[in-house]
Scaffold this active site. Structure first.
Site, short mmCIF file in Angstrom:
data_model
loop_
_atom_site.label_atom_id
_atom_site.label_comp_id
_atom_site.label_asym_id
_atom_site.label_seq_id
_atom_site.Cartn_x
_atom_site.Cartn_y
_atom_site.Cartn_z
CE LYS A 83 2.48 -30.13 -35.21
NZ LYS A 83 2.29 -31.24 -34.03
O1 G3P Z 1 1.37 -34.54 -33.80
C1 G3P Z 1 -0.15 -34.75 -34.42
C2 G3P Z 1 -1.08 -35.84 -35.05
O2 G3P Z 1 0.52 -37.21 -34.87
C3 G3P Z 1 -1.46 -36.15 -33.47
O3 G3P Z 1 -2.19 -37.70 -33.88
O4 G3P Z 1 -2.48 -39.39 -32.78
O5 G3P Z 1 -3.18 -37.35 -31.65
O6 G3P Z 1 -5.03 -37.96 -34.16
P1 G3P Z 1 -3.18 -38.25 -33.24
#
Ligand code: G3P
Length: 216
Positions: A83
């Site tokens: 990533k």
């Molecule tokens: O893994 C990346 C993403 O899904 C993060 O989500 O909930 O931290 O906005 P969030």
């Protein structure tokens, strides 16, 4: 549509795997840090537990250091996807990793223009953060829809991995648009499955059967 689990928690990974719904896992530094302990051991266990792609994120912010980190991360397993953050240094690293045939997931994507750049440089996945886009008062799903059109117009093979999912409607809308993957928090997978009328209906069926048996 593939379902990835957005977590670094092994219990959640095992549980969703047992349901037969686990196509892959995405992690990020926040999710890894929540698990505590030795992140290297945790990353190895996750890669072993998942029969599918596992995204592990670089921490470096220069392209040279990102590439070095990526070369370490891929040693965790054959299913590792590196990533890379959507920053100029990340794009430089992405080009090199693509040339080395290393799978990548460009993360922190908030616009179709960012997704287009990542696709041009050979990203395996791009991760639009739909929940965080919605939080800005814009439409995360509209961004995904535009990405889908642009990728299809030019035949880009980069997969759209919808991230920052907040609720089941994000999943349904991803399906309608034709996103390739959704990465879901554990709670959202459970929300997709449950419906109060299913529980109520089953309770009524079982109660009726029970009464019928007693009258035999
Ligand atoms: O893994 C990346 C993403 O899904 C993060 O989500 O909930 O931290 O906005 P969030």
């Amino acid at each position: 549509m593939k379902f990835f689990l957005d977590t670094a928690n092994l219990d959640q990974i095992h549980e969703v795997n047992e349901l037969g719904l686990l196509d892959g896992v995405t992690t990020n530094p926040t999710l890894m840090s929540r698990e505590g302990g030795d992140w290297r051991a945790q990353a190895s266990l996750i890669c072993e537990a998942v029969d599918g792609p596992v995204s592990l994120e670089v921490i470096a912010t220069t392209h040279e250091a990102m590439i070095e980190e990526a070369m370490d991360l891929v040693t965790f397993g054959p299913n590792v996807v590196v990533k890379i953050p959507m920053i100029p240094e990340g794009l430089k690293a992405l080009k090199v990793l693509h040339e080395r045939e290393i799978k990548t997931n460009v993360t922190l994507v908030f616009s179709p223009s960012q997704a287009l750049l990542a696709a041009k440089l050979g990203a395996t996945y791009v991760s639009p953060f739909v929940g965080r886009i919605d939080g800005l008062g814009q439409s995360g799903m509209e961004c995904v829809d535009q990405m889908r059109t642009i990728f299809d117009n030019y035949g880009f093979t980069t997969k759209i991995l919808v991230a920052s999912v907040r609720h089941p409607m994000h999943v349904i809308e991803s399906g309608l648009i034709g996103a390739d993957v959704v990465t879901l928090p554990y709670a959202t997978i459970m929300q997709l499955m449950h419906h109060p009328l299913t529980d109520k209906g089953l309770a009524a069926f079982l109660a009726d059967w029970d009464a019928f048996q007693k009258n035999q």
